[in-house]
Design a protein around this motif. Structure first.
Motif, PDB file in Angstrom:
ATOM      1  N   ALA A  10      38.586  47.024  42.963  1.00 32.30           N
ATOM      2  CA  ALA A  10      38.787  45.620  42.578  1.00 32.30           C
ATOM      3  C   ALA A  10      37.479  44.863  42.767  1.00 32.30           C
ATOM      4  O   ALA A  10      36.853  44.938  43.829  1.00 32.30           O
ATOM      5  N   LEU A  11      37.070  44.164  41.732  1.00 35.05           N
ATOM      6  CA  LEU A  11      35.833  43.389  41.750  1.00 35.05           C
ATOM      7  C   LEU A  11      36.166  41.913  41.537  1.00 35.05           C
ATOM      8  O   LEU A  11      36.900  41.566  40.614  1.00 35.05           O
ATOM      9  N   VAL A  12      35.624  41.066  42.377  1.00 39.04           N
ATOM     10  CA  VAL A  12      35.864  39.626  42.282  1.00 39.04           C
ATOM     11  C   VAL A  12      34.819  39.022  41.357  1.00 39.04           C
ATOM     12  O   VAL A  12      33.637  39.373  41.413  1.00 39.04           O
ATOM     13  N   VAL A  13      35.255  38.107  40.514  1.00 39.95           N
ATOM     14  CA  VAL A  13      34.385  37.439  39.549  1.00 39.95           C
ATOM     15  C   VAL A  13      34.139  36.007  40.035  1.00 39.95           C
ATOM     16  O   VAL A  13      35.088  35.294  40.385  1.00 39.95           O
ATOM     17  N   PHE A  14      32.863  35.617  40.058  1.00 40.49           N
ATOM     18  CA  PHE A  14      32.480  34.294  40.554  1.00 40.49           C
ATOM     19  C   PHE A  14      31.847  33.458  39.452  1.00 40.49           C
ATOM     20  O   PHE A  14      31.098  33.971  38.625  1.00 40.49           O
ATOM     21  N   ASP A  15      32.131  32.166  39.469  1.00 41.45           N
ATOM     22  CA  ASP A  15      31.464  31.154  38.646  1.00 41.45           C
ATOM     23  C   ASP A  15      31.620  29.850  39.413  1.00 41.45           C
ATOM     24  O   ASP A  15      32.633  29.172  39.281  1.00 41.45           O
ATOM     25  N   ASP A  16      30.670  29.560  40.268  1.00 36.76           N
ATOM     26  CA  ASP A  16      30.806  28.448  41.226  1.00 36.76           C
ATOM     27  C   ASP A  16      32.046  28.649  42.094  1.00 36.76           C
ATOM     28  O   ASP A  16      32.861  27.744  42.259  1.00 36.76           O
ATOM     29  N   GLY A  17      32.225  29.842  42.600  1.00 36.77           N
ATOM     30  CA  GLY A  17      33.375  30.214  43.418  1.00 36.77           C
ATOM     31  C   GLY A  17      34.180  31.282  42.709  1.00 36.77           C
ATOM     32  O   GLY A  17      33.961  31.569  41.529  1.00 36.77           O
ATOM     33  N   PRO A  18      35.120  31.909  43.411  1.00 36.49           N
ATOM     34  CA  PRO A  18      35.923  32.981  42.797  1.00 36.49           C
ATOM     35  C   PRO A  18      36.849  32.439  41.718  1.00 36.49           C
ATOM     36  O   PRO A  18      37.512  31.419  41.907  1.00 36.49           O
ATOM     37  N   ILE A  19      36.847  33.124  40.566  1.00 36.71           N
ATOM     38  CA  ILE A  19      37.686  32.679  39.445  1.00 36.71           C
ATOM     39  C   ILE A  19      38.581  33.785  38.904  1.00 36.71           C
ATOM     40  O   ILE A  19      39.448  33.535  38.080  1.00 36.71           O
ATOM     41  N   GLY A  20      38.353  35.021  39.361  1.00 33.86           N
ATOM     42  CA  GLY A  20      39.165  36.104  38.827  1.00 33.86           C
ATOM     43  C   GLY A  20      38.877  37.424  39.497  1.00 33.86           C
ATOM     44  O   GLY A  20      38.009  37.526  40.372  1.00 33.86           O
ATOM     45  N   VAL A  21      39.628  38.420  39.071  1.00 29.88           N
ATOM     46  CA  VAL A  21      39.493  39.777  39.592  1.00 29.88           C
ATOM     47  C   VAL A  21      39.619  40.731  38.419  1.00 29.88           C
ATOM     48  O   VAL A  21      40.453  40.518  37.523  1.00 29.88           O
ATOM     49  N   ILE A  22      38.792  41.764  38.424  1.00 32.10           N
ATOM     50  CA  ILE A  22      38.964  42.848  37.464  1.00 32.10           C
ATOM     51  C   ILE A  22      38.986  44.142  38.257  1.00 32.10           C
ATOM     52  O   ILE A  22      38.206  44.318  39.192  1.00 32.10           O
ATOM     53  N   GLU A  23      39.908  45.007  37.908  1.00 33.41           N
ATOM     54  CA  GLU A  23      40.102  46.248  38.635  1.00 33.41           C
ATOM     55  C   GLU A  23      39.893  47.431  37.706  1.00 33.41           C
ATOM     56  O   GLU A  23      40.327  47.415  36.560  1.00 33.41           O
TER      57      GLU A  23
END
Length: 140
Positions: A10-23
């Motif tokens: 699981a990888l966390v996606v950031f854009d001025d803070g966490p906005i999503g996860v892709i696994e």
């Protein structure tokens, strides 16, 4: 529960803070070279191309980094945005399945993308650092 025969990253996606996860998930990946992706993106971040970008990055890791041959993704039939991302990236619909989140059965659309199709498509550059020392974790 990570094993080279069955793993989930699981990888966390950031854009001025966490906005999503892709696994990324692989079962017998070293044998089959098939991996699955699944993602979630905050409603406030949708509609800006970020879902496409995070899937492109995950696909680059799966194909170029890990040597995958086929990527699989599925989405609920009502999740038009996710299905459009798949179509835009070259996936083809290969079937249907059902999933029962919270005990309610819902139809999903299953899509696949092969490596050759991925390699023929234009895509943004993605850098993956430090993967070589981790390949044994993926059974490679």
């Amino acid at each position: 529960g990570w094993r080279p025969e069955r793993w989930s990253l699981a990888l966390v996606v950031f854009d001025d803070g966490p906005i999503g996860v892709i696994e990324l998930r692989g079962e017998r990946f070293a044998e089959t070279r098939r991996f699955e992706t699944g993602s979630w993106l905050a409603a406030a971040a949708q509609g800006r191309g970020l879902g496409t970008e995070m899937r492109q990055a995950a696909l680059e890791l799966g194909f170029a980094g890990l040597g995958g041959r086929v990527a699989v993704s599925s989405a609920f039939d009502v999740n038009v945005a996710s299905l459009r991302v798949s179509e835009a990236l070259g996936y083809r619909r290969v079937g249907e399945a059902t999933a029962a989140p919270r005990g309610v059965h819902r139809r999903t659309i299953v899509c696949e993308l092969d490596r050759a199709t991925w390699e023929r498509r234009s895509r943004p550059p993605v850098a993956v650092d430090g993967l070589a020392s981790c390949l044994s974790l993926f059974g490679l």
